[in-house]
Design an enzyme around this catalytic site. Structure first.
Site, PDB file in Angstrom:
ATOM      1  N   GLY A  90     -30.321  35.933   1.317  1.00  0.00           N
ATOM      2  CA  GLY A  90     -29.671  36.206   2.589  1.00  0.00           C
ATOM      3  C   GLY A  90     -30.579  36.851   3.609  1.00  0.00           C
ATOM      4  O   GLY A  90     -30.242  36.908   4.801  1.00  0.00           O
ATOM      5  N   ARG A 181     -33.967  33.217 -10.907  1.00  0.00           N
ATOM      6  CA  ARG A 181     -33.206  34.287 -11.550  1.00  0.00           C
ATOM      7  C   ARG A 181     -32.206  33.693 -12.538  1.00  0.00           C
ATOM      8  O   ARG A 181     -31.937  32.478 -12.505  1.00  0.00           O
ATOM      9  CB  ARG A 181     -32.450  35.085 -10.480  1.00  0.00           C
ATOM     10  CG  ARG A 181     -33.354  35.560  -9.335  1.00  0.00           C
ATOM     11  CD  ARG A 181     -32.587  35.549  -8.000  1.00  0.00           C
ATOM     12  NE  ARG A 181     -33.459  35.847  -6.863  1.00  0.00           N
ATOM     13  CZ  ARG A 181     -33.709  37.063  -6.420  1.00  0.00           C
ATOM     14  NH1 ARG A 181     -33.158  38.114  -7.001  1.00  0.00           N
ATOM     15  NH2 ARG A 181     -34.512  37.257  -5.388  1.00  0.00           N
ATOM     16  N   ASP A 250     -28.251  38.183 -10.686  1.00  0.00           N
ATOM     17  CA  ASP A 250     -29.106  37.639  -9.625  1.00  0.00           C
ATOM     18  C   ASP A 250     -30.329  38.519  -9.371  1.00  0.00           C
ATOM     19  O   ASP A 250     -31.195  38.157  -8.568  1.00  0.00           O
ATOM     20  CB  ASP A 250     -28.312  37.460  -8.322  1.00  0.00           C
ATOM     21  CG  ASP A 250     -27.657  38.738  -7.854  1.00  0.00           C
ATOM     22  OD1 ASP A 250     -26.760  39.233  -8.567  1.00  0.00           O
ATOM     23  OD2 ASP A 250     -28.031  39.256  -6.787  1.00  0.00           O
ATOM     24  N   ASN A 251     -30.416  39.650 -10.067  1.00  0.00           N
ATOM     25  CA  ASN A 251     -31.585  40.534  -9.962  1.00  0.00           C
ATOM     26  C   ASN A 251     -32.399  40.526 -11.254  1.00  0.00           C
ATOM     27  O   ASN A 251     -33.112  41.484 -11.540  1.00  0.00           O
ATOM     28  CB  ASN A 251     -31.146  41.969  -9.652  1.00  0.00           C
ATOM     29  CG  ASN A 251     -30.523  42.095  -8.278  1.00  0.00           C
ATOM     30  OD1 ASN A 251     -30.776  41.280  -7.402  1.00  0.00           O
ATOM     31  ND2 ASN A 251     -29.699  43.103  -8.087  1.00  0.00           N
ATOM     32  N   ASP A 260     -36.380  43.110  -7.314  1.00  0.00           N
ATOM     33  CA  ASP A 260     -35.312  43.668  -6.483  1.00  0.00           C
ATOM     34  C   ASP A 260     -35.148  45.172  -6.673  1.00  0.00           C
ATOM     35  O   ASP A 260     -34.232  45.654  -7.347  1.00  0.00           O
ATOM     36  CB  ASP A 260     -33.989  42.935  -6.713  1.00  0.00           C
ATOM     37  CG  ASP A 260     -34.025  41.527  -6.139  1.00  0.00           C
ATOM     38  OD1 ASP A 260     -34.752  41.309  -5.157  1.00  0.00           O
ATOM     39  OD2 ASP A 260     -33.347  40.642  -6.683  1.00  0.00           O
TER      40      ASP A 260
END
Length: 489
Positions: A90, A181, A250-251, A260
């Protein structure tokens, strides 16, 4: 000076449903805060070129260099246990890939480069504080020998971003072996796109785990390889008192790197239940919970691979379970190996894990400083106990532990001074303590980057004594303690 980056892009050869092509959004008045010149050299990049006005334009997103093919990556993920079918980059844009002097291919990504189709109404920007935090902590992790994404550069944009307050904007140039990921696999699984999962898995195998190609079941072997890499990574975190803070799927990098750095932190006083993240109200990602969560995340990866592992669904589930259950064995083996080095043990003996657990239990009762306990243990290897004992109120329990530890050391023999020297290379003196990071951020927001530069220099040599920088090794005073860290989004 013309800007040339030797990009070789493989991810964009995948179908366009894997990403969205999007150019960075230009900024108003970019200014370079810091260029990581050693990393630039390792990547085969010319530092002077990146420090030029044209180079700073590239690092800020104002200029797309020749050979770049900017994209924002699609992915999904479990966030605090709740599945979100579409997340994606994003506020980050992948410019391309470069092959470094070591022959390893790495992504170059701009973080904070403007909105993308995945921004979900966000501004796509980054504020200065989180950029400085990620630069400091990721480079400290690299100096500590932990697999991690790296920070190539930090730039202030000359613009302001609105969070809880109005803050200076910034862009981080992040370098990673991969930005794939667990959540990337979940993105395609949520859509029933088995061919997408297969293409992604083949890409990951080719780029990161080529050794599994020859396996009888390459996709099962891929899962096993990722389990092993993540177990070793989390063990390394635990050995230095690091708390990631937001271990969403997602990290979690498929390449086995720490990625992240949001509300991350290093512990001061040891507490297995320690949480710093302001958004982790349920303590899901506490220090002691990290191995369990990593295994849970890997189970989510396994779910996406079942149809590739075996056409027989029951057989696929059983094989995946074996791979996921192997996490604990790999984690424990990595953790005890790291802890033996920290305790000065040169061989493996029965009872070593109990010795480690006993020390950690004693530390937890006293809330002794994690980093200094192990660093002062180096001096104790040579018979100097005062500094270590000073970390414990009523040191009877640490005295009892020291007696057992010395009995264990005596079974190996060896020179005490040599052992202490080896231990100092396994037990850092300098970590990015939360209060020092916050101090650097506050000064940076006020346009003073001196503390950021000084802290960066200290953290580049975490195992050296650096007597001129002794203050950076000290725990925070009561009024300096940082209780919460923030994501920055």
């Amino acid at each position: 000076m013309s800007v040339h980056l030797p990009f070789e892009n493989t991810y964009v050869r995948l179908p366009d449903r894997f990403y969205a092509r999007i150019a960075p959004t230009p900024t108003t008045a970019p200014r370079l805060i810091r260029l990581n010149r050693p990393l630039a050299a390792d990547l085969g990049l010319v530092a002077a070129m990146l420090e030029s006005s044209e180079g700073v334009d590239v690092l800020a997103g104002n200029r797309v260099p020749e050979g770049a093919d900017p994209v924002a990556l699609a992915y999904a993920g479990h966030q605090f246990g709740q599945f979100v079918p579409q997340l994606g980059d994003g506020r980050a844009i992948l410019l391309g890939e470069v092959v470094g002097r070591d022959g390893v291919r790495r992504d170059i990504q701009l973080k904070g480069a403007g909105p993308t189709p995945f921004s979900r109404s966000g501004d796509g920007r980054a504020s200065l504080g989180p950029v400085m935090r990620e630069y400091l902590v990721s480079e400290a992790m690299n100096a500590l020998g932990v697999p991690t994404t790296r920070a190539l550069a930090a730039v202030v944009t000359g613009e302001r971003v609105i969070r809880e307050e109005i803050l200076p904007g910034a862009v981080l140039t992040r370098v990673a072996k991969s930005h794939v990921r667990v959540g990337t696999f979940q993105f395609f699984a949520a859509r029933g796109d088995i061919e997408g999962i297969r293409l992604l898995a083949d890409h990951v195998i080719s780029r990161h785990y080529p050794q599994v190609r020859a396996a009888a079941q390459p996709y099962l072997a891929l899962l096993e390889a990722v389990v092993t890499a993540q177990a070793a990574l989390v063990a390394h975190w635990m050995s230095i008192g690091f708390i990631h803070g937001v271990m969403n799927t997602d990290n979690m990098s498929i390449a086995g790197e720490t990625i992240d750095y949001g509300p991350c932190a290093f512990m001061d006083g040891f507490d297995p239940e320690q949480v710093y993240s302001s958004i982790d109200r349920g303590c899901r990602y506490s220090y002691g919970n990290q191995p369990r969560i990593a295994q849970w995340n890997l189970a989510r990866l396994a779910e996406t691979l079942l149809e590739l592992i075996d056409a027989d669904g029951t057989a696929a589930v059983e094989q995946a379970k074996v791979a996921i259950n192997g996490f604990s064995t790999h984690f424990e083996a990595s953790f005890i190996d790291l802890m033996r080095r920290k305790l000065g043990l040169g061989s493996a003996r029965d009872g070593d894990l109990d010795l480690v657990k006993s020390l950690l239990g004693t530390m937890a009762q006293a809330r002794s400083d994690f980093t200094l306990t192990f660093r002062h243990l180096c001096a104790a290897a040579g018979g100097e106990d005062a500094a270590l004992r000073g970390l414990f109120t009523g040191p009877a329990k640490i005295d009892a532990w020291l007696a057992g530890w010395r009995e264990r050391l005596a079974t190996e023999g060896g020179d005490d001074a040599e052992r202490a020297a080896r231990m100092r290379q396994a037990n850092p003196l300098f970590i990015p303590r939360n209060h020092r990071v916050e101090e650097a951020i506050r000064a940076g927001i006020a346009n003073d980057f001196g503390p950021f530069e000084r802290l960066s220099a200290v953290l580049a040599r975490p195992y050296d004594n650096q007597p001129e920088s002794a203050a950076y090794a000290r725990p925070p005073k009561p009024d300096e303690v940082v209780l919460s860290t923030f994501c920055g989004t």
